[in-house]
Scaffold this motif. Structure first.
Motif, PDB file in Angstrom:
ATOM      1  N   ALA B  35       0.830  -1.209   0.000  1.00  0.00           N
ATOM      2  CA  ALA B  35       0.000   0.000   0.000  1.00  0.00           C
ATOM      3  C   ALA B  35       0.863   1.258   0.000  1.00  0.00           C
ATOM      4  N   LEU B  38       2.450   1.764  -3.462  1.00  0.00           N
ATOM      5  CA  LEU B  38       1.440   2.216  -4.429  1.00  0.00           C
ATOM      6  C   LEU B  38       1.120   3.697  -4.243  1.00  0.00           C
ATOM      7  N   ILE B  39       0.867   4.103  -2.985  1.00  0.00           N
ATOM      8  CA  ILE B  39       0.440   5.499  -2.771  1.00  0.00           C
ATOM      9  C   ILE B  39       1.613   6.457  -2.944  1.00  0.00           C
ATOM     10  N   TYR B  61      -4.765  11.944   0.924  1.00  0.00           N
ATOM     11  CA  TYR B  61      -3.726  10.951   0.639  1.00  0.00           C
ATOM     12  C   TYR B  61      -2.535  11.119   1.574  1.00  0.00           C
ATOM     13  N   ILE B  68      -0.610   4.652   7.070  1.00  0.00           N
ATOM     14  CA  ILE B  68       0.092   3.452   6.598  1.00  0.00           C
ATOM     15  C   ILE B  68       1.431   3.332   7.319  1.00  0.00           C
ATOM     16  N   SER B 117      -7.866   4.649   5.465  1.00  0.00           N
ATOM     17  CA  SER B 117      -8.469   3.971   4.321  1.00  0.00           C
ATOM     18  C   SER B 117      -9.757   4.680   3.894  1.00  0.00           C
ATOM     19  N   LYS B 139      -4.691   2.999  -8.796  1.00  0.00           N
ATOM     20  CA  LYS B 139      -3.627   2.790  -7.813  1.00  0.00           C
ATOM     21  C   LYS B 139      -4.044   3.286  -6.438  1.00  0.00           C
ATOM     22  N   SER B 143      -4.357   0.950  -3.147  1.00  0.00           N
ATOM     23  CA  SER B 143      -3.649   1.253  -1.907  1.00  0.00           C
ATOM     24  C   SER B 143      -4.617   1.307  -0.727  1.00  0.00           C
TER      25      SER B 143
END
Lengths: 170, 170
Positions: B35, B38-39, B61, B68, B117, B139, B143
Motif C-alpha cells: 500500500a 502504491l500510494i 492521501y 500506513i 483507508s 492505484k 492502496s
C-alpha cells in the motif's frame, strides 16, 4: 455461579461502570443527532447557475450519513436496554451474552463512526480548497467533528467493555 | 504468581494465539508495504498542460500515507518483539504490561488504519467521477483496499488481545 451479575464481588464497580457507559451513550446519541441534522440539511445554491448541491451528491457524505444513522440506532438500542434495566431491575442481555454484545457492538460501531468521519473530513478539505470559507464546508466540518467526538466516546466505552469481557480460559 | 506466562494453565492456547497474532501482523506488514509503495508512487501527468499530480497534492492521501506508516512501524515493532521472544525465550513485555500494550496498540492503530483507508476511498471516488478509469484512481483505490485489508487483520488481532486482557477486578 459467577455470571449472576448482582452477586459478583465487583458489583459496585460494575454498577458505576454501567453509569459511566450510559452517560457516554447519551452524549454520543446527542452528538450524532446534531451531526445528522447538520449533514442532512447540507445544501448550497450556486448564485450564477442556480444549481443546488446537497450532501447526497457526494458518495463520502452519503457514507458518512449512513455511519451516523448506524451509530444513532446502536446507541438508541443501548439506551433502551439501560432504561429497561433500571425499570425492571434485570438486564436484557445478562452475563456473558450481554458482555459480548456490548464488546462487539462498541467495537464495530466505533470503526464505522471513525471511518465515516474520516471520509467526510477527507472530502470536505478538498472541496474547500481554493474557495473562501463558506457555510457548506463549515457545516460539513461541524458534522464530521461531532461524529468524531461521538466516536471518541464510543471508543472509550469500547475500552470499558473490553475490560469487562469474560476471561477466555477459565 | 499467575503472571509468569509459561506457568499459567492456558499456556498452549496462549502460544497458539500468539502464533495466529504473529501471522496476522506479518500479513498486515506485507499489505501495508505494498500500500505504501502504491500510494507513494502515485502520480499522473496531464497530457495537455504537463502539470504533474502527486499523492502529496491531496490532504486525504497525505493523511492516508501517515496512517500506513504508523501501522507499518507498529507491526514492525510487534514482529521484532515476537522474534526476540522466539530467540531469547522471554517476552519483551511480559504479564499485564505486555497485554495492555498489545490491547491499546492494536485498538489505536486499527482506528488509524480504518480512518486512513476511509479518507482515501472518500477522496478517490470523487476524483474518479466523470472521468474514465485511469491508473491514478486505480492505484489509489488499490492502496486504500490494501490498507483496509491490513485494518481487518489488525481488528481481528485486536479482538484476540481484548479477550487476553487481565480481568479488571481480581
Amino acid at each position: 455461579m459467577p455470571e449472576m451479575g448482582n452477586t459478583t464481588p465487583s458489583n459496585s464497580s460494575t454498577a458505576s461502570t454501567r453509569t459511566v457507559l450510559l452517560l457516554f451513550r447519551v452524549l454520543t446519541f446527542v452528538f450524532l443527532l446534531i451531526a445528522l441534522i447538520l449533514i442532512a440539511t447540507l445544501k448550497q445554491t450556486d448564485d450564477d447557475t442556480a444549481v443546488q448541491v446537497k450532501f447526497s451528491d457526494f458518495y463520502a457524505y452519503r457514507y458518512m450519513i449512513s455511519t451516523i444513522i448506524i451509530g444513532f440506532a446502536y446507541n438508541l438500542l443501548q439506551m433502551a436496554f439501560s432504561i429497561f434495566t433500571v425499570v425492571s431491575g434485570n438486564r436484557v442481555l445478562s452475563g456473558d451474552g450481554g458482555r459480548l454484545f456490548d464488546f462487539f457492538g462498541d467495537k464495530i460501531i466505533s470503526y464505522f463512526m471513525i471511518s465515516g468521519s474520516a471520509a467526510g473530513f477527507g472530502l470536505t478539505i478538498e472541496l474547500g480548497r481554493g474557495v473562501p470559507s463558506n457555510s457548506f464546508t463549515d457545516k460539513a466540518n461541524a458534522s464530521a467533528s461531532l461524529l468524531l467526538i461521538g466516536f471518541l466516546f464510543t471508543a472509550i466505552a469500547s475500552t470499558f467493555t473490553s475490560f469487562a469481557l469474560p476471561k477466555k480460559a477459565n
